[in-house]
Design a protein around this motif. Structure first.
Motif, PDB file in Angstrom:
ATOM      1  N   ALA A 155     106.946  54.556  55.272  1.00 44.31           N
ATOM      2  CA  ALA A 155     108.344  54.690  55.160  1.00 44.31           C
ATOM      3  C   ALA A 155     108.934  54.299  56.281  1.00 44.31           C
ATOM      4  CB  ALA A 155     108.653  56.176  54.800  1.00 44.31           C
ATOM      5  N   ARG A 156     108.357  54.169  57.531  1.00 40.84           N
ATOM      6  CA  ARG A 156     108.965  53.681  58.608  1.00 40.84           C
ATOM      7  C   ARG A 156     109.243  52.244  58.493  1.00 40.84           C
ATOM      8  NH1 ARG A 156     110.387  56.358  63.138  1.00 40.84           N
ATOM      9  NH2 ARG A 156     110.283  54.472  64.333  1.00 40.84           N
ATOM     10  N   THR A 157     108.193  51.633  58.230  1.00 35.98           N
ATOM     11  CA  THR A 157     108.127  49.977  57.921  1.00 35.98           C
ATOM     12  C   THR A 157     109.321  49.756  56.918  1.00 35.98           C
ATOM     13  OG1 THR A 157     106.069  49.902  58.535  1.00 35.98           O
ATOM     14  CG2 THR A 157     106.972  47.938  57.439  1.00 35.98           C
ATOM     15  N   LEU A 158     109.230  50.589  55.778  1.00 39.86           N
ATOM     16  CA  LEU A 158     110.199  50.173  54.804  1.00 39.86           C
ATOM     17  C   LEU A 158     111.671  50.376  55.202  1.00 39.86           C
ATOM     18  CD1 LEU A 158     111.125  49.532  51.991  1.00 39.86           C
ATOM     19  CD2 LEU A 158     110.584  52.003  51.239  1.00 39.86           C
ATOM     20  N   ALA A 159     111.737  51.522  56.015  1.00 38.13           N
ATOM     21  CA  ALA A 159     113.234  51.807  56.599  1.00 38.13           C
ATOM     22  C   ALA A 159     113.583  50.753  57.464  1.00 38.13           C
ATOM     23  CB  ALA A 159     113.251  53.153  57.245  1.00 38.13           C
ATOM     24  N   ARG A 160     112.724  50.407  58.255  1.00 39.41           N
ATOM     25  CA  ARG A 160     113.009  49.105  59.241  1.00 39.41           C
ATOM     26  C   ARG A 160     113.516  47.991  58.567  1.00 39.41           C
ATOM     27  NH1 ARG A 160     108.817  47.648  63.843  1.00 39.41           N
ATOM     28  NH2 ARG A 160     109.649  49.747  64.514  1.00 39.41           N
ATOM     29  N   GLU A 161     112.884  47.549  57.417  1.00 36.10           N
ATOM     30  CA  GLU A 161     112.997  46.324  56.783  1.00 36.10           C
ATOM     31  C   GLU A 161     114.565  46.457  55.983  1.00 36.10           C
ATOM     32  OE1 GLU A 161     111.528  43.361  56.387  1.00 36.10           O
ATOM     33  OE2 GLU A 161     110.146  44.111  58.132  1.00 36.10           O
ATOM     34  N   VAL A 162     114.893  47.512  55.725  1.00 33.25           N
ATOM     35  CA  VAL A 162     115.867  47.790  54.753  1.00 33.25           C
ATOM     36  C   VAL A 162     117.239  47.784  55.810  1.00 33.25           C
ATOM     37  CG1 VAL A 162     117.433  49.678  53.777  1.00 33.25           C
ATOM     38  CG2 VAL A 162     115.124  49.397  52.903  1.00 33.25           C
ATOM     39  N   ALA A 276     120.131  56.172  63.594  1.00 33.68           N
ATOM     40  CA  ALA A 276     120.079  57.248  62.950  1.00 33.68           C
ATOM     41  C   ALA A 276     119.596  57.042  61.417  1.00 33.68           C
ATOM     42  CB  ALA A 276     121.505  57.669  62.651  1.00 33.68           C
ATOM     43  N   GLY A 277     119.664  55.808  60.944  1.00 41.33           N
ATOM     44  CA  GLY A 277     119.268  55.421  59.760  1.00 41.33           C
ATOM     45  C   GLY A 277     117.532  55.271  59.311  1.00 41.33           C
ATOM     46  N   ASN A 278     117.131  54.843  60.470  1.00 46.30           N
ATOM     47  CA  ASN A 278     115.628  54.343  60.368  1.00 46.30           C
ATOM     48  C   ASN A 278     114.829  55.803  60.404  1.00 46.30           C
ATOM     49  OD1 ASN A 278     113.248  52.417  60.628  1.00 46.30           O
ATOM     50  ND2 ASN A 278     112.922  53.382  62.710  1.00 46.30           N
ATOM     51  N   ASP A 279     114.938  56.619  61.309  1.00 43.66           N
ATOM     52  CA  ASP A 279     114.195  58.002  61.369  1.00 43.66           C
ATOM     53  C   ASP A 279     114.523  58.753  60.168  1.00 43.66           C
ATOM     54  OD1 ASP A 279     112.852  56.999  63.639  1.00 43.66           O
ATOM     55  OD2 ASP A 279     114.230  58.098  64.937  1.00 43.66           O
ATOM     56  N   THR A 280     115.815  58.918  60.109  1.00 43.39           N
ATOM     57  CA  THR A 280     116.203  59.767  58.744  1.00 43.39           C
ATOM     58  C   THR A 280     115.591  59.364  57.556  1.00 43.39           C
ATOM     59  OG1 THR A 280     118.097  60.443  60.024  1.00 43.39           O
ATOM     60  CG2 THR A 280     118.067  60.990  57.873  1.00 43.39           C
ATOM     61  N   THR A 281     115.800  58.040  57.246  1.00 47.31           N
ATOM     62  CA  THR A 281     115.392  57.607  55.756  1.00 47.31           C
ATOM     63  C   THR A 281     113.783  57.849  55.831  1.00 47.31           C
ATOM     64  OG1 THR A 281     117.169  56.083  55.764  1.00 47.31           O
ATOM     65  CG2 THR A 281     115.109  55.544  54.666  1.00 47.31           C
ATOM     66  N   ALA A 282     112.934  57.381  56.876  1.00 49.69           N
ATOM     67  CA  ALA A 282     111.690  57.492  56.886  1.00 49.69           C
ATOM     68  C   ALA A 282     111.110  59.014  56.648  1.00 49.69           C
ATOM     69  CB  ALA A 282     111.053  57.038  58.135  1.00 49.69           C
ATOM     70  N   ALA A 283     111.767  60.020  57.217  1.00 47.95           N
ATOM     71  CA  ALA A 283     111.544  61.272  57.282  1.00 47.95           C
ATOM     72  C   ALA A 283     111.783  61.706  55.828  1.00 47.95           C
ATOM     73  CB  ALA A 283     112.391  62.320  58.273  1.00 47.95           C
ATOM     74  N   THR A 284     112.696  61.356  55.275  1.00 54.71           N
ATOM     75  CA  THR A 284     113.524  61.869  54.017  1.00 54.71           C
ATOM     76  C   THR A 284     112.509  61.269  52.781  1.00 54.71           C
ATOM     77  OG1 THR A 284     115.652  62.194  54.504  1.00 54.71           O
ATOM     78  CG2 THR A 284     115.119  62.109  52.100  1.00 54.71           C
ATOM     79  N   LEU A 285     111.990  60.057  52.982  1.00 58.02           N
ATOM     80  CA  LEU A 285     110.961  59.502  51.948  1.00 58.02           C
ATOM     81  C   LEU A 285     109.771  60.166  51.980  1.00 58.02           C
ATOM     82  CD1 LEU A 285     111.761  55.541  52.299  1.00 58.02           C
ATOM     83  CD2 LEU A 285     112.651  57.221  50.510  1.00 58.02           C
ATOM     84  N   MET A 404     121.304  59.200  51.089  1.00 59.18           N
ATOM     85  CA  MET A 404     121.208  59.699  49.685  1.00 59.18           C
ATOM     86  C   MET A 404     120.966  58.358  48.902  1.00 59.18           C
ATOM     87  SD  MET A 404     120.837  62.890  49.716  1.00 59.18           S
ATOM     88  CE  MET A 404     121.134  63.689  47.900  1.00 59.18           C
ATOM     89  N   PHE A 405     122.020  57.606  48.834  1.00 58.55           N
ATOM     90  CA  PHE A 405     121.642  56.396  47.838  1.00 58.55           C
ATOM     91  C   PHE A 405     120.727  55.561  48.140  1.00 58.55           C
ATOM     92  CE2 PHE A 405     122.569  51.896  46.779  1.00 58.55           C
ATOM     93  CZ  PHE A 405     123.249  52.093  45.576  1.00 58.55           C
ATOM     94  N   GLU A 406     120.368  55.356  49.467  1.00 60.20           N
ATOM     95  CA  GLU A 406     119.027  54.525  49.871  1.00 60.20           C
ATOM     96  C   GLU A 406     117.888  55.302  49.276  1.00 60.20           C
ATOM     97  OE1 GLU A 406     117.081  52.598  53.980  1.00 60.20           O
ATOM     98  OE2 GLU A 406     119.138  53.634  54.017  1.00 60.20           O
ATOM     99  N   ALA A 407     117.761  56.494  49.580  1.00 59.98           N
ATOM    100  CA  ALA A 407     116.692  57.301  49.177  1.00 59.98           C
ATOM    101  C   ALA A 407     116.374  57.289  47.554  1.00 59.98           C
ATOM    102  CB  ALA A 407     116.805  58.724  49.557  1.00 59.98           C
TER     103      ALA A 407
END
Length: 456
Positions: A155-162, A276-285, A404-407
């Motif tokens: 998820a961290r890899t995915l968030a970083r690429e996004v 903010a986006g990298n860690d939060t997105t990875a944690a949510t996913l 929320m949209f990204e998730a």
């Protein structure tokens, strides 16, 4: 449900001295991070409001009262400051820079938020969607199947690429390589002993931070990529069809006649979205996958609704996951001058902690609050004083809607191809990584490829 400046008019006011405290505040403060869920259960015995007195820290007023939440988010006295609290308790000034931190506490705060809001709403989000889907599809090719994996790492890899594609929009190979390197170094430094030592020192020095040259070099490198990308786009006439945050910021800057969105501010927002986006997105996913793996009936219904082209239930799943497993346990405000919050007198220099982990588990707000029930949010907009994974009020996370949209987009893409299966029956507890709350085993699941993936 208000904040007021104290006046000679007499009324029943509670003082912090009269509120309950744990037997050992230092131990309670440490447990909030070392064992978040056990801590929540223990602190619930103190009631909706309690106080922590920790050496070298301001007096901390903690509340899980929705009335107090509404009062904090509706504060009109400017007594409560989010920016001051971050400077005191978190390494935000080191990472985001003085300009962004000053903006959080400035008179320009609301005006700038209004200017940048289009980057995180409606039309802009729909423009980001194809890129997010492409990134997710590319990453899924390398996802291991039929064996246990720690999904959070992927998820961290995915968030970083996004982030590289949607926030920075960097397509040049050399700049993208540099950006990826700087992001890797930033992750390493944020989790390093060097930052931990400086964090401890900042507590003793009441919010002042020791220099961190290695971090400064990485952040300068990130800004350099942003400035180069801006220069290339301004020199080109082929930038009109770009669909990324930087393109939106540049468009906003061109229309800015107040000088609020200069290049330094744009670079600051890019840095803010990155961290903010990298860690939060990875944690949510990770939390959503962990919850779905342990609730196969929910997963089955979700995959069927996705096959029908309906995201309504997916949105409810994400909302319910963030209720039960918020990515941060609290949001905080510093008290800049004496104020009465609802009926509690808060002296200048104290701090208010809205205890998200406690608010989200109140039985008077949520039926069976410890159970995972996405149905409670189907067709329902969460009450902003009951559901606050992104904070609230004028300081609500700028990227909350985008998160929320990204998730939604990433999970939809993944779950059409894979079914997550839990490797153990027990739920994964919350554990703190810095301030972020992650699954204890980093969402350990087995991904099984679906034999008949749902069509979009």
């Amino acid at each position: 449900m208000t904040t007021t400046t104290p006046t000679p008019v007499t009324r029943q006011v509670t003082t912090l001295d009269s509120l309950p405290r744990p037997k050992i505040s230092v131990a309670a403060w440490a447990r909030l991070f070392a064992a978040p869920e056990a801590s929540r259960r223990q602190l619930a015995e103190l009631g909706d409001r309690f106080v922590l007195d920790v050496p070298l820290m301001p007096t901390m007023f903690w509340t899980s009262s929705p009335d107090d939440v509404r009062a904090v988010f509706g504060d009109k006295t400017r007594a409560l400051s989010f920016g001051t609290a971050l400077r005191r308790l978190a390494p935000h000034e080191l990472i985001f820079g003085e300009r962004i931190m000053s903006w959080w506490a400035s008179e320009d705060h609301t005006a700038v938020r209004r200017k940048v809001a289009p980057a995180f709403m409606g039309k802009a989000l729909r423009g980001y969607e194809p890129v997010m889907e492409d990134v997710a599809r590319q990453m899924m090719r390398d996802l291991p199947t039929d064996r246990p994996i720690r999904f959070h790492a992927h998820a961290r890899t995915l968030a970083r690429e996004v982030i590289m594609s949607v926030v920075f929009g960097v397509t040049d190979g050399e700049r993208r390589s540099r950006l990826a390197h700087h992001m890797t170094e930033l992750d390493r430094l944020v989790g390093s002993r060097g930052l931990a030592v400086r964090y401890a020192a900042s507590m003793a020095m009441r919010g002042r931070w020791l220099p961190f040259p290695a971090l400064d070099r990485v952040l300068s490198g990130l800004d350099e990529v942003t400035y180069e990308e801006m220069a290339v786009r301004r020199a080109s006439s082929d930038d009109l069809d770009r669909r990324d945050c930087l393109a939106v910021f540049l468009e906003l800057a061109r229309a800015d006649d107040q000088g609020l969105m200069d290049d330094e501010m744009i670079a600051g927002f890019q840095r803010l979205l990155l961290v903010a986006g990298n860690d939060t997105t990875a944690a949510t996913l990770s939390w959503v996958i962990e919850r779905l793996a342990r609730h196969p009936v929910v997963l089955q219904r979700l995959q069927q609704t996705l096959a029908d082209g309906d995201d309504t239930y997916l949105d409810a799943v994400i909302t319910e996951t963030l209720r039960l497993r918020p990515t941060v346990p609290f949001t905080v405000r510093a008290v800049n001058h004496d104020v009465v919050l609802d009926d509690v007198f808060l002296p200048r220099g104290s701090m208010v902690f809205l205890y998200i982990n406690g608010i989200h588990r109140r039985a008077d707000l949520y039926d069976a609050p410890d159970e995972f029930r996405p149905e409670r949010f189907v067709g329902v907009t969460p009450d902003p004083s009951h559901w606050l994974p992104f904070g609230g009020g004028i300081n609500r996370c700028l990227g909350g809607q985008m998160a929320m949209f990204e998730a939604r987009v990433l999970l939809r893409t993944i779950l059409r191809e894979f079914t997550p299966v839990a490797e153990a029956t027990a739920d994964e507890d919350q554990v703190a990584s810095t301030i972020m709350l992650l699954p204890e085993r980093r969402a350990t699941v087995t991904l099984r490829r679906r034999t008949a993936p749902a069509a979009g």
